[in-house]
Design an enzyme around this catalytic site. Structure first.
Site, PDB file in Angstrom:
ATOM      1  N   THR A 179       0.831  -1.191   0.000  1.00 49.95           N
ATOM      2  CA  THR A 179       0.000   0.000   0.000  1.00 49.95           C
ATOM      3  C   THR A 179       0.865   1.240   0.000  1.00 49.95           C
ATOM      4  O   THR A 179       1.624   1.470   0.914  1.00 49.95           O
ATOM      5  CB  THR A 179      -0.958   0.014   1.203  1.00 49.95           C
ATOM      6  OG1 THR A 179      -1.846   1.112   1.063  1.00 49.95           O
ATOM      7  CG2 THR A 179      -0.249   0.091   2.511  1.00 49.95           C
ATOM      8  N   ASN A 378     -10.274  15.134  -4.543  1.00 53.59           N
ATOM      9  CA  ASN A 378      -9.799  14.480  -5.754  1.00 53.59           C
ATOM     10  C   ASN A 378     -10.335  15.103  -7.037  1.00 53.59           C
ATOM     11  O   ASN A 378     -10.066  14.593  -8.129  1.00 53.59           O
ATOM     12  CB  ASN A 378     -10.158  12.992  -5.711  1.00 53.59           C
ATOM     13  CG  ASN A 378      -9.294  12.239  -4.725  1.00 53.59           C
ATOM     14  OD1 ASN A 378      -8.141  11.927  -5.007  1.00 53.59           O
ATOM     15  ND2 ASN A 378      -9.817  11.975  -3.545  1.00 53.59           N
ATOM     16  N   THR A 383      -4.570  20.077 -10.752  1.00 51.58           N
ATOM     17  CA  THR A 383      -4.662  21.476 -11.170  1.00 51.58           C
ATOM     18  C   THR A 383      -4.780  22.433 -10.003  1.00 51.58           C
ATOM     19  O   THR A 383      -4.845  23.637 -10.190  1.00 51.58           O
ATOM     20  CB  THR A 383      -5.884  21.680 -12.103  1.00 51.58           C
ATOM     21  OG1 THR A 383      -7.068  21.227 -11.442  1.00 51.58           O
ATOM     22  CG2 THR A 383      -5.702  20.906 -13.394  1.00 51.58           C
TER      23      THR A 383
END
Length: 383
Positions: A179, A378, A383
């Site tokens: 993970t 998310n 950006t």
């Protein structure tokens, strides 16, 4: 309390300038031996980052002198140039340690599809090497964070030896065998083969059963390093248990820090015909966005559980399924059970028990709820 708790390890975490804002973003963990045995497990994603491909080659030799890790950039999907950047990073560490690049593992985490800024990164490697110390484990754990809100560390003591670890991860938590990024260290004396067996057994029941959002990273890496500095050859069963305890502790920390999560959900599957069936059912339930939304809204909607179970090829009869949420069996024999109003959904920890009534096997998969905060975090990551 971290990777430098076992004898024979030094670490550092520095701000190299890879991230904007001046946060720590580069970590270095060095094994001073006398042993250098190591093992690793990596993402099963077919799209693998350059540092994963490099470190897989390094671990094939079963020896690791040092691990260099950066946040602020994944160095994934960056072509041959990205692999060259990984190679250059390992070469820089090897130069500073007067060692071989073939024993330097490299890990990266951050945005996919952009090359790393190599000038500040290599300068950061020099800075980290100059700051290596037995006290550097906490700074190293801090330096590998991305969207993590806290550092994740763990430590367990065995019979005359120690196991310590650090990890990062808050999103893309649906791995196979690993993970995100995790480094585990021990000062016990073990071979690479013994480390590999312990690590694979530990990750199979901890990290591999953490499925927060159904998204598998390109960079997942878990490494286990042995310095042998304690001079103790451990009982292998006890050692395996200690490694599993560290992995389980770190996995729990990843779960409660998952992006946007307000609930930590344990899906206990019992009465399965096989352990594989139990894991399959648990993972299917964990990945039900309808259920995850219901849990966020504190709605004990057991129908969402049954519909997820029914998508699997596990062995069961629909009219023998039972479901409990936080100990209240609200579905019995595939139909209405106890009054759902009895379920207390207010705690952060929620346990969903699925009884397949098909055999003696069990497994638990851990997930989180689906929140507006997760979507927000998310929705504009690049950006």
């Amino acid at each position: 309390m971290s990777v430098t708790a076992p004898l024979g390890f030094r670490a550092a975490g520095v701000a190299a300038g890879i991230k904007s804002g001046g946060a720590r973003d580069l970590a270095l963990v060095v094994n001073d031996g006398p042993n250098r045995a190591a093992a690793g497990v990596f993402t099963a994603n077919r799209v693998k980052a350059a540092p994963v491909l490099w470190s897989q080659q390094v671990l094939s030799g079963g020896r690791v002198r040092a691990v260099v890790l950066n946040s602020g950039g994944a160095n994934a999907c960056t072509g041959p140039e990205g692999f060259q950047d990984t190679h250059a990073t390992a070469e820089k560490v090897a130069e500073l340690l007067a060692d071989s690049a073939g024993e330097i593992a490299v890990c990266s985490t951050g945005l996919i599809g952009e090359r790393l800024p190599m000038d500040p990164l290599l300068a950061g490697v020099e800075q980290a090497a100059a700051k290596l110390s037995r006290d550097g484990g906490l700074n190293a754990a801090d330096a590998i964070r991305t969207t993590d809100t806290v550092s994740k560390i763990s430590f367990k003591r065995g019979a005359g030896y120690m196991v310590g670890g650090m990890a990062k991860g808050a999103g893309m938590l649906a791995p196979a065998l690993a993970t995100m990024l995790c480094v585990i260290t021990t000062d016990a004396e073990l071979t690479a083969e013994e480390l590999d067996a312990a690590l694979r057994a530990a990750t199979a029941t901890t990290f591999d059963r953490l499925d927060a959002d159904g998204c598998m990273s390109t960079n997942d890496t878990v490494l286990l390093l042995s310095s042998g500095a304690a001079g103790v050859k451990p009982d292998l069963a006890e050692f395996g248990q200690k490694v599993t305890e560290v992995c389980a502790d770190l996995a729990r920390q990843l779960l409660v820090d998952a992006e946007g999560a307000s609930k930590a959900i344990a899906i206990e599957v019992v009465g399965a015909a096989s352990e594989d069936d139990a894991v399959t059912v648990g993972r299917a339930v964990a990945r039900s966005n309808l259920l995850k939304c219901a849990i966020h809204g504190e709605d004990p909607n057991w129908g969402r559980v049954l519909s997820a179970v029914g998508t699997t090829d596990a062995e069961f009869e629909p009219d023998r399924l039972n479901v409990a949420i936080n100990g209240i069996w609200i579905c019995r024999a595939g139909a209405v059970g106890d009054d759902r109003d009895k379920v207390d959904m207010r705690p952060r920890d929620v346990t969903i028990t699925v009884d397949l009534s098909a055999g003696p096997h069990t497994a638990t998969v851990h997930t989180t709820d689906l929140t507006a905060d997760y979507v927000h975090e998310n929705s504009a990551y690049s950006t």
